[in-house]
Structure formats: C-alpha cells, structure tokens
Design a protein around this motif. Structure first.
Motif, PDB file in Angstrom:
ATOM      1  N   ASP A  65       0.843  -1.194   0.000  1.00 52.21           N
ATOM      2  CA  ASP A  65       0.000   0.000   0.000  1.00 52.21           C
ATOM      3  C   ASP A  65       0.880   1.247   0.000  1.00 52.21           C
ATOM      4  OD1 ASP A  65      -2.301  -1.577   0.172  1.00 52.21           O
ATOM      5  OD2 ASP A  65      -2.304  -1.525   2.365  1.00 52.21           O
ATOM      6  N   VAL A  66       0.456   2.245  -0.744  1.00 55.81           N
ATOM      7  CA  VAL A  66       1.103   3.552  -0.740  1.00 55.81           C
ATOM      8  C   VAL A  66       0.098   4.520  -0.134  1.00 55.81           C
ATOM      9  CG1 VAL A  66       2.180   5.371  -2.110  1.00 55.81           C
ATOM     10  CG2 VAL A  66       2.386   2.978  -2.841  1.00 55.81           C
ATOM     11  N   ILE A  67       0.464   5.099   0.994  1.00 54.49           N
ATOM     12  CA  ILE A  67      -0.387   6.055   1.692  1.00 54.49           C
ATOM     13  C   ILE A  67       0.170   7.450   1.390  1.00 54.49           C
ATOM     14  CG2 ILE A  67      -1.418   6.716   3.900  1.00 54.49           C
ATOM     15  CD1 ILE A  67      -1.819   3.700   3.073  1.00 54.49           C
ATOM     16  N   LEU A  68      -0.677   8.294   0.791  1.00 52.47           N
ATOM     17  CA  LEU A  68      -0.261   9.649   0.427  1.00 52.47           C
ATOM     18  C   LEU A  68      -1.062  10.663   1.222  1.00 52.47           C
ATOM     19  CD1 LEU A  68      -0.085   9.203  -3.450  1.00 52.47           C
ATOM     20  CD2 LEU A  68       1.781   9.070  -1.795  1.00 52.47           C
ATOM     21  N   HIS A  69      -0.386  11.728   1.629  1.00 52.99           N
ATOM     22  CA  HIS A  69      -1.024  12.788   2.410  1.00 52.99           C
ATOM     23  C   HIS A  69      -0.588  14.123   1.833  1.00 52.99           C
ATOM     24  CE1 HIS A  69      -2.648  14.948   5.796  1.00 52.99           C
ATOM     25  NE2 HIS A  69      -2.988  13.826   6.400  1.00 52.99           N
ATOM     26  N   ASP A  70      -1.544  14.990   1.538  1.00 49.47           N
ATOM     27  CA  ASP A  70      -1.227  16.293   0.951  1.00 49.47           C
ATOM     28  C   ASP A  70      -1.128  17.402   1.992  1.00 49.47           C
ATOM     29  OD1 ASP A  70      -3.854  16.835   1.678  1.00 49.47           O
ATOM     30  OD2 ASP A  70      -4.553  17.228  -0.362  1.00 49.47           O
ATOM     31  N   GLY A  71      -1.176  17.043   3.260  1.00 50.87           N
ATOM     32  CA  GLY A  71      -1.140  18.042   4.326  1.00 50.87           C
ATOM     33  C   GLY A  71      -2.498  18.246   4.959  1.00 50.87           C
ATOM     34  N   GLU A  72      -3.555  17.836   4.257  1.00 50.69           N
ATOM     35  CA  GLU A  72      -4.914  17.955   4.780  1.00 50.69           C
ATOM     36  C   GLU A  72      -5.647  16.620   4.812  1.00 50.69           C
ATOM     37  OE1 GLU A  72      -7.086  20.937   2.648  1.00 50.69           O
ATOM     38  OE2 GLU A  72      -6.256  22.532   3.875  1.00 50.69           O
ATOM     39  N   GLN A  73      -5.459  15.820   3.787  1.00 50.43           N
ATOM     40  CA  GLN A  73      -6.164  14.542   3.753  1.00 50.43           C
ATOM     41  C   GLN A  73      -5.244  13.430   3.257  1.00 50.43           C
ATOM     42  OE1 GLN A  73      -9.573  14.819   1.218  1.00 50.43           O
ATOM     43  NE2 GLN A  73      -8.427  15.486  -0.560  1.00 50.43           N
ATOM     44  N   GLU A  74      -5.611  12.219   3.626  1.00 51.31           N
ATOM     45  CA  GLU A  74      -4.821  11.035   3.312  1.00 51.31           C
ATOM     46  C   GLU A  74      -5.605  10.135   2.370  1.00 51.31           C
ATOM     47  OE1 GLU A  74      -2.311   9.051   6.520  1.00 51.31           O
ATOM     48  OE2 GLU A  74      -4.008   7.661   6.347  1.00 51.31           O
ATOM     49  N   VAL A  75      -4.898   9.491   1.443  1.00 53.42           N
ATOM     50  CA  VAL A  75      -5.522   8.549   0.524  1.00 53.42           C
ATOM     51  C   VAL A  75      -4.594   7.336   0.394  1.00 53.42           C
ATOM     52  CG1 VAL A  75      -4.551   9.643  -1.542  1.00 53.42           C
ATOM     53  CG2 VAL A  75      -6.639   8.301  -1.720  1.00 53.42           C
ATOM     54  N   LYS A  76      -5.204   6.154   0.237  1.00 47.11           N
ATOM     55  CA  LYS A  76      -4.429   4.916   0.140  1.00 47.11           C
ATOM     56  C   LYS A  76      -4.607   4.306  -1.235  1.00 47.11           C
ATOM     57  CE  LYS A  76      -5.740   0.825   1.938  1.00 47.11           C
ATOM     58  NZ  LYS A  76      -6.009  -0.232   2.920  1.00 47.11           N
ATOM     59  N   TYR A  77      -3.489   3.878  -1.812  1.00 50.25           N
ATOM     60  CA  TYR A  77      -3.479   3.151  -3.076  1.00 50.25           C
ATOM     61  C   TYR A  77      -2.867   1.783  -2.809  1.00 50.25           C
ATOM     62  CZ  TYR A  77      -4.398   7.585  -5.353  1.00 50.25           C
ATOM     63  OH  TYR A  77      -4.967   8.760  -5.741  1.00 50.25           O
ATOM     64  N   SER A  78      -3.568   0.736  -3.171  1.00 52.60           N
ATOM     65  CA  SER A  78      -3.043  -0.620  -3.046  1.00 52.60           C
ATOM     66  C   SER A  78      -2.502  -1.024  -4.410  1.00 52.60           C
ATOM     67  CB  SER A  78      -4.145  -1.585  -2.597  1.00 52.60           C
ATOM     68  OG  SER A  78      -4.571  -1.259  -1.294  1.00 52.60           O
ATOM     69  N   LEU A  79      -1.203  -1.233  -4.468  1.00 50.61           N
ATOM     70  CA  LEU A  79      -0.566  -1.608  -5.726  1.00 50.61           C
ATOM     71  C   LEU A  79      -0.300  -3.111  -5.719  1.00 50.61           C
ATOM     72  CD1 LEU A  79       1.974   1.321  -6.229  1.00 50.61           C
ATOM     73  CD2 LEU A  79      -0.357   1.099  -7.097  1.00 50.61           C
ATOM     74  N   ASN A  80      -0.765  -3.790  -6.761  1.00 49.66           N
ATOM     75  CA  ASN A  80      -0.567  -5.238  -6.841  1.00 49.66           C
ATOM     76  C   ASN A  80      -0.528  -5.745  -8.289  1.00 49.66           C
ATOM     77  OD1 ASN A  80      -3.226  -5.073  -7.594  1.00 49.66           O
ATOM     78  ND2 ASN A  80      -4.033  -6.133  -5.807  1.00 49.66           N
ATOM     79  N   ARG A  81      -0.419  -4.858  -9.234  1.00 46.50           N
ATOM     80  CA  ARG A  81      -0.344  -5.225 -10.639  1.00 46.50           C
ATOM     81  C   ARG A  81       0.854  -4.516 -11.258  1.00 46.50           C
ATOM     82  NH1 ARG A  81      -3.393  -8.861  -9.504  1.00 46.50           N
ATOM     83  NH2 ARG A  81      -5.603  -8.927  -9.966  1.00 46.50           N
ATOM     84  N   SER A  82       1.695  -5.260 -11.966  1.00 43.05           N
ATOM     85  CA  SER A  82       2.921  -4.679 -12.515  1.00 43.05           C
ATOM     86  C   SER A  82       2.670  -3.801 -13.740  1.00 43.05           C
ATOM     87  CB  SER A  82       3.922  -5.780 -12.858  1.00 43.05           C
ATOM     88  OG  SER A  82       3.349  -6.690 -13.773  1.00 43.05           O
ATOM     89  N   TYR A  83       1.426  -3.699 -14.185  1.00 35.17           N
ATOM     90  CA  TYR A  83       1.115  -2.833 -15.319  1.00 35.17           C
ATOM     91  C   TYR A  83       0.398  -1.549 -14.889  1.00 35.17           C
ATOM     92  CZ  TYR A  83      -3.123  -5.693 -14.927  1.00 35.17           C
ATOM     93  OH  TYR A  83      -4.224  -6.372 -14.449  1.00 35.17           O
ATOM     94  N   TYR A  84       0.507  -1.215 -13.610  1.00 33.87           N
ATOM     95  CA  TYR A  84       0.027   0.072 -13.111  1.00 33.87           C
ATOM     96  C   TYR A  84       1.155   0.786 -12.394  1.00 33.87           C
ATOM     97  CZ  TYR A  84      -4.886  -0.851 -14.046  1.00 33.87           C
ATOM     98  OH  TYR A  84      -6.083  -1.086 -14.671  1.00 33.87           O
ATOM     99  N   GLY A  85       1.293   2.070 -12.660  1.00 29.62           N
ATOM    100  CA  GLY A  85       2.257   2.897 -11.952  1.00 29.62           C
ATOM    101  C   GLY A  85       1.521   4.014 -11.243  1.00 29.62           C
TER     102      GLY A  85
END
Length: 139
Positions: free
Chosen positions: A67-87
């Motif tokens: 999982d990649v957890i990103l935060h812009d300073g106000e809110q957080e969003v999670k991306y679950s990466l599990n496919r080698s054809y998505y960046g």
C-alpha cells in the motif's frame, strides 16, 4: 502533471509470459534520472514516511503487493498496488509511506531527480508548514 495519478502501463499478453513497459512522454511525465527498488521488507515494516521538495516519482509493484499512503497536508488517501502494469505517479510535496508489503514484494521507483539528501522532508509537521508556506491554506 502535478496531481496524483494511477497510470495504466501497456500490457502485452503472450502465452510465454506478459510484458509491460514505460517510456518517457508516452506513460511517464518526466525524464528519469534515477531508479531504485525496495525489497525483502520484513513483515509489518514501513518504508518512506517522508516527502520530497522537488522529486516526482512513479511507483510500481513489480512483484507482490503493498500500500502507498499519500497525504497532501490535509487529507490522506491509500493506493493498493498489486499489478505490474500500473504505476502510481506521486508529485513533489506529497507525504508518502509504503506499508503492508506482501512476501517477496518488489517496489520499483522511477524518479526525476538524482539522490539529494536536502530534498527530503522527514518530519510531518515540517512538511505541513512548508506546504502551507508554498501553497497557502488551499492545499
């Protein structure tokens, strides 16, 4: 490109094994200056936990998942990466952490800068303060 984006990479399907790739200007919105990969992460460990002042990245799960957890300073969003054809395109001034690594996972990162210790922001409160100074209250 200045916003987070999930980039679908080409996927060439072949019974002998599939192939994916990326090219500057076709899928990746920057010239690649450095690549690195994260592997053999022990269960429960977290990588990242920092932001970059200038560096933009594309993160790909070449094997396994995380999982990649990103935060812009106000809110957080999670991306679950599990496919080698998505960046996952992660722009500068975005707090990131990688966690929940599966066994034998491999995180591949393409970046638009060479390594520079001074580009890192390692304290979350410092990150929020700097982001507010640069972008004002409208993060």
């Amino acid at each position: 490109m200045s916003k987070i984006a999930l980039i679908q990479l080409p996927k060439i399907i072949d019974p002998r094994g599939n192939l994916s790739f990326f090219e500057k200007e076709n899928q990746i919105p920057f010239e690649i200056k450095r690549v690195y990969w994260i592997y053999d992460v022990p269960g429960g460990e977290i990588r990242g936990s920092h932001a970059f002042k200038e560096q933009n990245e594309v993160i790909i799960a070449l094997s396994g998942s995380f999982d990649v957890i990103l935060h812009d300073g106000e809110q957080e969003v999670k991306y679950s990466l599990n496919r080698s054809y998505y960046g996952l395109y992660v722009p500068k001034m975005m707090w990131r952490r990688l966690e929940n690594f599966s066994t034998n996972s491999l995180a591949f990162v393409a970046a638009d800068t060479i390594y520079d210790q001074n580009d890192y922001i390692r304290d979350f409160e410092d990150f929020k303060t700097l982001k507010n100074e640069i972008y004002g209250n409208g993060l």
